[in-house]
Design a protein around this motif. Structure first.
Motif, PDB file in Angstrom:
ATOM      1  N   ASP A   1      16.986  12.016 -25.437  1.00 46.38           N
ATOM      2  CA  ASP A   1      15.959  13.059 -25.520  1.00 46.38           C
ATOM      3  C   ASP A   1      14.564  12.445 -25.503  1.00 46.38           C
ATOM      4  O   ASP A   1      13.648  12.980 -24.869  1.00 46.38           O
ATOM      5  CB  ASP A   1      16.140  13.915 -26.774  1.00 46.38           C
ATOM      6  CG  ASP A   1      17.345  14.833 -26.687  1.00 46.38           C
ATOM      7  OD1 ASP A   1      17.842  15.065 -25.559  1.00 46.38           O
ATOM      8  OD2 ASP A   1      17.796  15.315 -27.737  1.00 46.38           O
ATOM      9  N   LEU A   2      14.401  11.307 -26.190  1.00 48.27           N
ATOM     10  CA  LEU A   2      13.100  10.639 -26.186  1.00 48.27           C
ATOM     11  C   LEU A   2      12.783  10.063 -24.807  1.00 48.27           C
ATOM     12  O   LEU A   2      11.635  10.103 -24.368  1.00 48.27           O
ATOM     13  CB  LEU A   2      13.047   9.538 -27.244  1.00 48.27           C
ATOM     14  CG  LEU A   2      12.951   9.995 -28.693  1.00 48.27           C
ATOM     15  CD1 LEU A   2      12.918   8.793 -29.631  1.00 48.27           C
ATOM     16  CD2 LEU A   2      11.742  10.881 -28.914  1.00 48.27           C
ATOM     17  N   VAL A   3      13.800   9.539 -24.132  1.00 47.87           N
ATOM     18  CA  VAL A   3      13.588   9.011 -22.776  1.00 47.87           C
ATOM     19  C   VAL A   3      13.119  10.135 -21.864  1.00 47.87           C
ATOM     20  O   VAL A   3      12.140   9.976 -21.116  1.00 47.87           O
ATOM     21  CB  VAL A   3      14.871   8.344 -22.224  1.00 47.87           C
ATOM     22  CG1 VAL A   3      14.697   7.971 -20.761  1.00 47.87           C
ATOM     23  CG2 VAL A   3      15.230   7.120 -23.048  1.00 47.87           C
ATOM     24  N   ARG A   4      13.777  11.284 -21.935  1.00 45.00           N
ATOM     25  CA  ARG A   4      13.367  12.431 -21.113  1.00 45.00           C
ATOM     26  C   ARG A   4      11.956  12.887 -21.458  1.00 45.00           C
ATOM     27  O   ARG A   4      11.157  13.211 -20.579  1.00 45.00           O
ATOM     28  CB  ARG A   4      14.365  13.581 -21.271  1.00 45.00           C
ATOM     29  CG  ARG A   4      15.634  13.383 -20.465  1.00 45.00           C
ATOM     30  CD  ARG A   4      16.483  14.645 -20.449  1.00 45.00           C
ATOM     31  NE  ARG A   4      17.140  14.910 -21.719  1.00 45.00           N
ATOM     32  CZ  ARG A   4      18.265  14.326 -22.115  1.00 45.00           C
ATOM     33  NH1 ARG A   4      18.861  13.445 -21.340  1.00 45.00           N
ATOM     34  NH2 ARG A   4      18.801  14.627 -23.275  1.00 45.00           N
ATOM     35  N   GLN A   5      11.633  12.905 -22.740  1.00 46.72           N
ATOM     36  CA  GLN A   5      10.301  13.306 -23.171  1.00 46.72           C
ATOM     37  C   GLN A   5       9.248  12.326 -22.643  1.00 46.72           C
ATOM     38  O   GLN A   5       8.212  12.739 -22.115  1.00 46.72           O
ATOM     39  CB  GLN A   5      10.232  13.382 -24.691  1.00 46.72           C
ATOM     40  CG  GLN A   5       8.906  13.884 -25.211  1.00 46.72           C
ATOM     41  CD  GLN A   5       8.870  13.958 -26.732  1.00 46.72           C
ATOM     42  OE1 GLN A   5       9.853  13.710 -27.420  1.00 46.72           O
ATOM     43  NE2 GLN A   5       7.715  14.297 -27.268  1.00 46.72           N
ATOM     44  N   ALA A   6       9.511  11.038 -22.750  1.00 41.45           N
ATOM     45  CA  ALA A   6       8.572  10.027 -22.255  1.00 41.45           C
ATOM     46  C   ALA A   6       8.379  10.165 -20.745  1.00 41.45           C
ATOM     47  O   ALA A   6       7.250  10.113 -20.242  1.00 41.45           O
ATOM     48  CB  ALA A   6       9.066   8.627 -22.603  1.00 41.45           C
ATOM     49  N   ARG A   7       9.474  10.349 -20.032  1.00 38.59           N
ATOM     50  CA  ARG A   7       9.374  10.492 -18.569  1.00 38.59           C
ATOM     51  C   ARG A   7       8.584  11.734 -18.169  1.00 38.59           C
ATOM     52  O   ARG A   7       7.832  11.710 -17.196  1.00 38.59           O
ATOM     53  CB  ARG A   7      10.763  10.526 -17.956  1.00 38.59           C
ATOM     54  CG  ARG A   7      11.406   9.161 -17.939  1.00 38.59           C
ATOM     55  CD  ARG A   7      12.738   9.203 -17.252  1.00 38.59           C
ATOM     56  NE  ARG A   7      13.216   7.845 -17.054  1.00 38.59           N
ATOM     57  CZ  ARG A   7      14.480   7.537 -16.925  1.00 38.59           C
ATOM     58  NH1 ARG A   7      15.407   8.478 -16.957  1.00 38.59           N
ATOM     59  NH2 ARG A   7      14.833   6.281 -16.739  1.00 38.59           N
ATOM     60  N   ALA A   8       8.745  12.815 -18.909  1.00 33.36           N
ATOM     61  CA  ALA A   8       7.996  14.035 -18.613  1.00 33.36           C
ATOM     62  C   ALA A   8       6.503  13.811 -18.829  1.00 33.36           C
ATOM     63  O   ALA A   8       5.677  14.276 -18.040  1.00 33.36           O
ATOM     64  CB  ALA A   8       8.500  15.188 -19.481  1.00 33.36           C
ATOM     65  N   ILE A   9       6.156  13.081 -19.867  1.00 29.03           N
ATOM     66  CA  ILE A   9       4.745  12.767 -20.128  1.00 29.03           C
ATOM     67  C   ILE A   9       4.204  11.878 -19.019  1.00 29.03           C
ATOM     68  O   ILE A   9       3.119  12.123 -18.477  1.00 29.03           O
ATOM     69  CB  ILE A   9       4.592  12.098 -21.507  1.00 29.03           C
ATOM     70  CG1 ILE A   9       4.950  13.103 -22.611  1.00 29.03           C
ATOM     71  CG2 ILE A   9       3.180  11.529 -21.690  1.00 29.03           C
ATOM     72  CD1 ILE A   9       5.195  12.485 -23.964  1.00 29.03           C
ATOM     73  N   CYS A  10       4.953  10.863 -18.646  1.00 27.37           N
ATOM     74  CA  CYS A  10       4.521   9.938 -17.591  1.00 27.37           C
ATOM     75  C   CYS A  10       4.373  10.649 -16.244  1.00 27.37           C
ATOM     76  O   CYS A  10       3.489  10.310 -15.457  1.00 27.37           O
ATOM     77  CB  CYS A  10       5.509   8.781 -17.458  1.00 27.37           C
ATOM     78  SG  CYS A  10       5.555   7.674 -18.890  1.00 27.37           S
ATOM     79  N   ALA A  11       5.222  11.621 -16.000  1.00 27.55           N
ATOM     80  CA  ALA A  11       5.173  12.343 -14.722  1.00 27.55           C
ATOM     81  C   ALA A  11       3.863  13.099 -14.546  1.00 27.55           C
ATOM     82  O   ALA A  11       3.436  13.344 -13.421  1.00 27.55           O
ATOM     83  CB  ALA A  11       6.355  13.312 -14.616  1.00 27.55           C
ATOM     84  N   GLN A  12       3.218  13.439 -15.644  1.00 26.60           N
ATOM     85  CA  GLN A  12       1.952  14.175 -15.598  1.00 26.60           C
ATOM     86  C   GLN A  12       0.741  13.272 -15.820  1.00 26.60           C
ATOM     87  O   GLN A  12      -0.379  13.742 -15.906  1.00 26.60           O
ATOM     88  CB  GLN A  12       1.960  15.264 -16.674  1.00 26.60           C
ATOM     89  CG  GLN A  12       3.071  16.269 -16.512  1.00 26.60           C
ATOM     90  CD  GLN A  12       2.959  17.031 -15.208  1.00 26.60           C
ATOM     91  OE1 GLN A  12       1.885  17.460 -14.818  1.00 26.60           O
ATOM     92  NE2 GLN A  12       4.066  17.170 -14.510  1.00 26.60           N
ATOM     93  N   CYS A  13       0.970  11.971 -15.899  1.00 28.45           N
ATOM     94  CA  CYS A  13      -0.094  11.038 -16.275  1.00 28.45           C
ATOM     95  C   CYS A  13      -0.870  10.530 -15.053  1.00 28.45           C
ATOM     96  O   CYS A  13      -0.281  10.013 -14.107  1.00 28.45           O
ATOM     97  CB  CYS A  13       0.502   9.849 -17.018  1.00 28.45           C
ATOM     98  SG  CYS A  13      -0.761   8.703 -17.604  1.00 28.45           S
TER      99      CYS A  13
END
Length: 89
Positions: A35-47
């Motif tokens: 879940d944390l990996v998915r959350q981090a990737r979602a943040i990075c995708a918008q960065c």
């Protein structure tokens, strides 16, 4: 560990990085914390700093940088070395 904002302030290319808006733990999940990996990737995708982040942290073995794991970055490094030794760029 230092606050992410302090840490990233030393890297001008990463101005505007989205990771400063969330806790450090999100980008360093433990084994099985998908879940944390998915959350981090979602943040990075918008960065807006994701490309600079990947370029700067390509050699890091731990953590999520630009939406990539340490294993993914290792594969990228191997692929790049393979292309360079084969003469293809």
């Amino acid at each position: 560990m230092a606050d992410l904002t302090d840490w990233l302030n030393n890297i001008p290319e990463l101005d505007g990085a989205r990771c400063v808006e969330v806790g450090h733990d999100v980008f360093f999940p433990g084994q099985g914390e998908n879940d944390l990996v998915r959350q981090a990737r979602a943040i990075c995708a918008q960065c807006p700093a994701a490309a600079a982040c990947l370029a700067h942290y390509i050699n890091e073995t731990d953590g999520i940088y630009a939406g990539t794991t340490g294993r993914q970055r290792a594969a990228m490094r191997r692929h790049t070395r393979k292309e360079q030794t084969s003469g293809r760029y």
